[in-house]
Design a protein around this motif. Sequence first.
Motif, PDB file in Angstrom:
ATOM      1  N   ASN A   1       2.465   9.245  12.185  1.00 28.02           N
ATOM      2  CA  ASN A   1       3.801   9.608  12.639  1.00 28.02           C
ATOM      3  C   ASN A   1       4.685   8.365  12.667  1.00 28.02           C
ATOM      4  N   ALA A   2       5.964   8.573  12.515  1.00 27.64           N
ATOM      5  CA  ALA A   2       6.916   7.471  12.601  1.00 27.64           C
ATOM      6  C   ALA A   2       8.247   8.003  13.115  1.00 27.64           C
ATOM      7  N   VAL A   3       8.883   7.209  13.975  1.00 28.40           N
ATOM      8  CA  VAL A   3      10.193   7.546  14.519  1.00 28.40           C
ATOM      9  C   VAL A   3      11.106   6.347  14.304  1.00 28.40           C
ATOM     10  N   SER A   4      12.307   6.598  13.798  1.00 29.74           N
ATOM     11  CA  SER A   4      13.276   5.517  13.612  1.00 29.74           C
ATOM     12  C   SER A   4      14.628   5.967  14.143  1.00 29.74           C
TER      13      SER A   4
ATOM     14  N   ALA B   1       0.816  -1.204   0.000  1.00 29.22           N
ATOM     15  CA  ALA B   1       0.000   0.000   0.000  1.00 29.22           C
ATOM     16  C   ALA B   1       0.844   1.247   0.000  1.00 29.22           C
ATOM     17  N   GLU B   2       2.049   1.183   0.542  1.00 27.83           N
ATOM     18  CA  GLU B   2       2.929   2.344   0.587  1.00 27.83           C
ATOM     19  C   GLU B   2       3.330   2.786  -0.813  1.00 27.83           C
TER      20      GLU B   2
ATOM     21  N   SER C   1       8.019   7.347   4.274  1.00 24.75           N
ATOM     22  CA  SER C   1       6.609   7.482   4.619  1.00 24.75           C
ATOM     23  C   SER C   1       6.428   7.337   6.118  1.00 24.75           C
ATOM     24  N   SER C   2       5.493   8.102   6.672  1.00 25.00           N
ATOM     25  CA  SER C   2       5.156   7.984   8.087  1.00 25.00           C
ATOM     26  C   SER C   2       4.048   6.970   8.320  1.00 25.00           C
ATOM     27  N   ARG C   3       3.489   6.423   7.238  1.00 28.02           N
ATOM     28  CA  ARG C   3       2.389   5.486   7.374  1.00 28.02           C
ATOM     29  C   ARG C   3       2.881   4.125   7.817  1.00 28.02           C
ATOM     30  N   SER C   4       2.086   3.447   8.666  1.00 26.61           N
ATOM     31  CA  SER C   4       2.382   2.071   9.067  1.00 26.61           C
ATOM     32  C   SER C   4       1.898   1.129   7.974  1.00 26.61           C
ATOM     33  N   GLU C   5       2.584   0.006   7.823  1.00 30.13           N
ATOM     34  CA  GLU C   5       2.259  -0.901   6.736  1.00 30.13           C
ATOM     35  C   GLU C   5       0.932  -1.619   6.943  1.00 30.13           C
ATOM     36  N   LYS C   6       0.638  -2.036   8.178  1.00 28.69           N
ATOM     37  CA  LYS C   6      -0.529  -2.888   8.380  1.00 28.69           C
ATOM     38  C   LYS C   6      -1.482  -2.349   9.436  1.00 28.69           C
ATOM     39  N   ASN C   7      -0.947  -1.844  10.536  1.00 35.15           N
ATOM     40  CA  ASN C   7      -1.795  -1.474  11.661  1.00 35.15           C
ATOM     41  C   ASN C   7      -1.649   0.000  11.999  1.00 35.15           C
ATOM     42  N   ALA C   8      -2.558   0.488  12.856  1.00 35.87           N
ATOM     43  CA  ALA C   8      -2.477   1.875  13.308  1.00 35.87           C
ATOM     44  C   ALA C   8      -1.213   2.110  14.112  1.00 35.87           C
TER      45      ALA C   8
END
Length: 691
Positions: A235-238, A48-49, A198-205
Amino acid sequence: MYKPTFNIRRQVLVFRHFGNKGYSLFACLGREVVCSVLSVATLTYASAESVSTNPVVTDSASMTTAREMMLEEVSVTGSRAPLTKSQAARMVTVLDRAEIQQAPVQSINDLLKYAIGVDVRQRGPIGAQTDISIRGGTQDQIILLLNGINICDPQTGHNAMDLPVDLSDIVRIEVLEGPAGRIYGSSSLVGAINIVTSSRSEKNAHSLQMHAEGGSYGYAKLGGRFGFEKSSFSNAVSANYARSDGYSRSKTGSLNTDFSGSKAFYQGQYMDEDIRIRWHLGIADKGFGSSTFWASPKWQADDQYEHTTKIYSAIQAETHCGRLKLMPSIYWNQNKDRYEGYRDQPEKMKYNYNRTDVYGVNLSSYFDWVAGRTAFGAEIRNEDLVSGNLGEPLAQTHHIKGTDRDYTLGVNRTNISGYLEHNLLLEHLTISAGFVAVKNTWSNMNMTIYPGIDASYRPNSHWTIHASYNTSLRMPSFTEMYYKLQGYAADPHLKPEEMRALEIGATINCHLSSVICQLSTSIWHHSGRNMIDWIMDTSKGDEAVWQSVNHTKINSIGFEADARLRIKNSELRVSYSYINQDKEQEAGIVSQYALEYLRHKLVAYALFPLWKQLTLGVNFRWQDRVGQYTDFDGVVHDYQPYALVDTRLTWAEPKWKVYVEANNLFNKDYVDFGHVEEPGRWLIAGFAFSL
């Protein structure tokens, strides 16, 4: 490994009954949708990304105003206006998330080795120090982008790949070969590389990913990524940490190719029916032993060291409502560098300190009308350097934090550019033409226009023919203008480089049941003037130094071919490129960059499913470089061709995977730069899991 941007066309089903109606079944998405029938093989390599959230082009053949989006289409950066891959008038090489995860690499630098038009020259392992160039150019002649934001360092391109992102952040990498002036303005002399996250999660919230690996020469890496979504926000943090003892030692027995560094990256997004806002903030901090990286026959230091700290920040927006679409952005990047000619010995040679701050404001826009899609916009970019050894004397000095020294030198310049582009979008034909107008305060240059035109003709679903003519420029880096220490003599009066390029190519593809095959070829010609290079006149003996100069002209011609075959879950890819530059080399003159290029490069990739969840990936790379180098004894050597094999064995389950890999499997001796031997066999084992 890399995918050409012209997708293999598949049968599609369109909901005609609801098409172009306000009460469309998909009105909640804010656009019309074409539902594509995807094969099992496609689903294996898509996520989906990969679906672009940018509006997609109008079908100009029928002059309808409804926007239709193919689910497997991605908007790419081959033009100023967003176009889908199949409609792009220019070839853009795309590496998607699945291919990134399968590659036997630890950094983006290593990943780009397998792009056929890209030359990756490393002075250290695992991306410690890497020069990236395209089609025979130099590391300063390409533009590097993070989510479309220019992150080039005007001080030097040598440290451009000190990126804050982890491989797990990346959705895709786009490589645009050839001049891209009207798309990106200055710096994009021979090409562009855009890293898309992308800040989107692949599968879950909410999602959590962790990975760890270790291997030869004390190498270890630990990292993770956490993503969380709520309502219209994501949001995403790595973050990760990596280190190694290095693969060599100095004459005194001390470490000289060791490295250690950390990086962290935060990205966020808000999106509703009317607007999309994205932002990111990242930092990359790294120190590495530089061995003989910058040594010369006159200065044979083998215990150099360098430490870099880079900060990247940006806010971008896209409007989705109304006829005119606006895409403003604002960014700030800071690059700090400390170079030690003799490691931990400032009394022997003063450390070089540099800090660059780059501020940019950009407004892009486009609108659709009966004749196609028109884009226009402008950018202001200010580049400021304060330094201990580069630039002109400052009216007011600045203290160097953590030291007893001040920045006493500096340079400041502002680049102003504006562009106009129109895209004619027909059923079988796309024509994209426009220009960029550029003015830079440093050289007091007049506003100069650089035009370009791309055309793509698709006679049927199997064939694509493309042709282009493009121009661009590149301002000298601050290092090229002012570096004058230990065997180097720079020229502050260097002229901007300019490039004109012609290209023609074709792609043919077929899709039969579970078999996909594709063949792409292209021929190109580059004509550059005032090209910048570091050269040494070896006839001067002990008085010889590296000098930055403008070559009057360099003409290059090249050919590229790529063939791919995919059968179910197995894949085979073979790519080849050839380059010839006709600049005559004067006797006794040694070049560092412009006359050192890959004449031949052959890349092959194979992916085999072995048993259940076990797969084997094998990468082969053979390259033959034109050019010479002088060793510490004063003997001139031709670069020798070499072949390397990298492999990766992976057991992958839905929520975890383990792998072992070997770089330089057969332990070959080779060099990318004359003074710097590359590591031998490098073994790595690792695991990753997600929750």
